[in-house]
Design a protein around this motif. Structure first.
Motif, PDB file in Angstrom:
ATOM      1  N   ASP A 192      42.266  50.988  38.052  1.00 49.72           N
ATOM      2  CA  ASP A 192      41.027  51.699  37.721  1.00 49.72           C
ATOM      3  C   ASP A 192      39.931  51.401  38.747  1.00 49.72           C
ATOM      4  O   ASP A 192      40.059  50.522  39.591  1.00 49.72           O
ATOM      5  N   ASP A 193      38.855  52.155  38.647  1.00 45.48           N
ATOM      6  CA  ASP A 193      37.777  52.071  39.636  1.00 45.48           C
ATOM      7  C   ASP A 193      37.144  50.690  39.696  1.00 45.48           C
ATOM      8  O   ASP A 193      36.755  50.228  40.769  1.00 45.48           O
ATOM      9  N   ALA A 194      37.005  50.027  38.550  1.00 41.56           N
ATOM     10  CA  ALA A 194      36.378  48.702  38.534  1.00 41.56           C
ATOM     11  C   ALA A 194      37.203  47.700  39.335  1.00 41.56           C
ATOM     12  O   ALA A 194      36.663  46.900  40.100  1.00 41.56           O
ATOM     13  N   VAL A 195      38.513  47.748  39.176  1.00 42.03           N
ATOM     14  CA  VAL A 195      39.401  46.848  39.924  1.00 42.03           C
ATOM     15  C   VAL A 195      39.328  47.172  41.411  1.00 42.03           C
ATOM     16  O   VAL A 195      39.177  46.272  42.248  1.00 42.03           O
ATOM     17  N   LEU A 196      39.407  48.443  41.750  1.00 42.04           N
ATOM     18  CA  LEU A 196      39.367  48.838  43.164  1.00 42.04           C
ATOM     19  C   LEU A 196      38.047  48.436  43.803  1.00 42.04           C
ATOM     20  O   LEU A 196      38.030  47.932  44.935  1.00 42.04           O
ATOM     21  N   GLU A 197      36.951  48.625  43.094  1.00 41.76           N
ATOM     22  CA  GLU A 197      35.635  48.256  43.631  1.00 41.76           C
ATOM     23  C   GLU A 197      35.569  46.749  43.886  1.00 41.76           C
ATOM     24  O   GLU A 197      35.071  46.303  44.923  1.00 41.76           O
ATOM     25  N   THR A 198      36.091  45.962  42.959  1.00 41.03           N
ATOM     26  CA  THR A 198      36.098  44.506  43.124  1.00 41.03           C
ATOM     27  C   THR A 198      36.915  44.113  44.346  1.00 41.03           C
ATOM     28  O   THR A 198      36.481  43.289  45.160  1.00 41.03           O
ATOM     29  N   LEU A 199      38.082  44.713  44.519  1.00 41.52           N
ATOM     30  CA  LEU A 199      38.933  44.394  45.665  1.00 41.52           C
ATOM     31  C   LEU A 199      38.276  44.815  46.980  1.00 41.52           C
ATOM     32  O   LEU A 199      38.342  44.093  47.969  1.00 41.52           O
ATOM     33  N   ARG A 200      37.618  45.960  46.967  1.00 41.92           N
ATOM     34  CA  ARG A 200      36.949  46.429  48.194  1.00 41.92           C
ATOM     35  C   ARG A 200      35.788  45.522  48.593  1.00 41.92           C
ATOM     36  O   ARG A 200      35.410  45.485  49.762  1.00 41.92           O
ATOM     37  N   VAL A 223      42.834  35.326  45.154  1.00 31.61           N
ATOM     38  CA  VAL A 223      42.127  36.593  44.945  1.00 31.61           C
ATOM     39  C   VAL A 223      41.151  36.465  43.772  1.00 31.61           C
ATOM     40  O   VAL A 223      39.986  36.826  43.870  1.00 31.61           O
ATOM     41  N   ASN A 224      41.625  35.918  42.652  1.00 30.04           N
ATOM     42  CA  ASN A 224      40.766  35.795  41.467  1.00 30.04           C
ATOM     43  C   ASN A 224      39.576  34.898  41.712  1.00 30.04           C
ATOM     44  O   ASN A 224      38.472  35.172  41.245  1.00 30.04           O
ATOM     45  N   LYS A 225      39.786  33.801  42.445  1.00 33.01           N
ATOM     46  CA  LYS A 225      38.670  32.886  42.738  1.00 33.01           C
ATOM     47  C   LYS A 225      37.589  33.621  43.528  1.00 33.01           C
ATOM     48  O   LYS A 225      36.399  33.502  43.230  1.00 33.01           O
ATOM     49  N   GLU A 226      38.000  34.378  44.530  1.00 33.51           N
ATOM     50  CA  GLU A 226      37.038  35.102  45.365  1.00 33.51           C
ATOM     51  C   GLU A 226      36.379  36.227  44.577  1.00 33.51           C
ATOM     52  O   GLU A 226      35.180  36.468  44.718  1.00 33.51           O
ATOM     53  N   ALA A 227      37.136  36.915  43.741  1.00 35.10           N
ATOM     54  CA  ALA A 227      36.603  38.041  42.977  1.00 35.10           C
ATOM     55  C   ALA A 227      35.586  37.614  41.933  1.00 35.10           C
ATOM     56  O   ALA A 227      34.704  38.381  41.573  1.00 35.10           O
ATOM     57  N   SER A 228      35.677  36.374  41.474  1.00 32.21           N
ATOM     58  CA  SER A 228      34.784  35.906  40.411  1.00 32.21           C
ATOM     59  C   SER A 228      33.497  35.301  40.939  1.00 32.21           C
ATOM     60  O   SER A 228      32.658  34.857  40.169  1.00 32.21           O
ATOM     61  N   LYS A 229      33.320  35.264  42.258  1.00 32.81           N
ATOM     62  CA  LYS A 229      32.089  34.685  42.840  1.00 32.81           C
ATOM     63  C   LYS A 229      30.895  35.587  42.597  1.00 32.81           C
ATOM     64  O   LYS A 229      31.011  36.787  42.573  1.00 32.81           O
ATOM     65  N   LEU A 277      47.778  44.065  40.951  1.00 34.14           N
ATOM     66  CA  LEU A 277      48.409  43.454  42.123  1.00 34.14           C
ATOM     67  C   LEU A 277      49.827  42.959  41.842  1.00 34.14           C
ATOM     68  O   LEU A 277      50.418  42.274  42.662  1.00 34.14           O
ATOM     69  N   GLY A 278      50.384  43.315  40.694  1.00 33.17           N
ATOM     70  CA  GLY A 278      51.736  42.895  40.356  1.00 33.17           C
ATOM     71  C   GLY A 278      52.725  43.299  41.440  1.00 33.17           C
ATOM     72  O   GLY A 278      52.700  44.423  41.917  1.00 33.17           O
ATOM     73  N   PRO A 333      35.999  43.741  36.203  1.00 28.44           N
ATOM     74  CA  PRO A 333      37.342  43.648  35.610  1.00 28.44           C
ATOM     75  C   PRO A 333      37.710  42.189  35.381  1.00 28.44           C
ATOM     76  O   PRO A 333      37.240  41.295  36.075  1.00 28.44           O
ATOM     77  N   SER A 334      38.562  41.970  34.393  1.00 33.15           N
ATOM     78  CA  SER A 334      39.014  40.607  34.123  1.00 33.15           C
ATOM     79  C   SER A 334      40.053  40.206  35.169  1.00 33.15           C
ATOM     80  O   SER A 334      40.671  41.067  35.809  1.00 33.15           O
ATOM     81  N   PRO A 335      40.247  38.894  35.335  1.00 35.64           N
ATOM     82  CA  PRO A 335      41.318  38.445  36.243  1.00 35.64           C
ATOM     83  C   PRO A 335      42.676  39.037  35.870  1.00 35.64           C
ATOM     84  O   PRO A 335      43.487  39.328  36.744  1.00 35.64           O
ATOM     85  N   ILE A 336      42.887  39.267  34.579  1.00 35.74           N
ATOM     86  CA  ILE A 336      44.163  39.844  34.138  1.00 35.74           C
ATOM     87  C   ILE A 336      44.293  41.280  34.645  1.00 35.74           C
ATOM     88  O   ILE A 336      45.360  41.688  35.120  1.00 35.74           O
TER      89      ILE A 336
END
Length: 62
Positions: free
Chosen positions: A35-43, A56-62, A13-14, A4-7
């Motif tokens: 959606d599932d892609a966002v949830l998977e990234t957060l998990r 959050v975005n910095k960590e998710a993009s690693k 997470l709004g 998922p994109s950072p957006i």
């Protein structure tokens, strides 16, 4: 599945209050119908406190 994109992550997470734990982020996104892609990234984030959406975005993009 595409990452998922950072957006997309920030839409899910709004309204989130920071600092927040990984569990808080996942629950908030689930409650907002992310959606599932966002949830998977957060998990897959490290199990720690996040100080801001940028954090959050910095960590998710690693």
């Amino acid at each position: 599945m595409a990452d998922p994109s950072p957006i997309d992550i920030q839409k899910a997470l709004g309204g989130m209050d920071y600092p927040a734990s990984k569990e808080d982020l996942v629950k908030h996104a689930e409650d907002k119908g992310a959606d599932d892609a966002v949830l998977e990234t957060l998990r897959n984030l490290p199990d720690r406190e996040f100080d801001s959406p940028t954090d959050v975005n910095k960590e998710a993009s690693k």
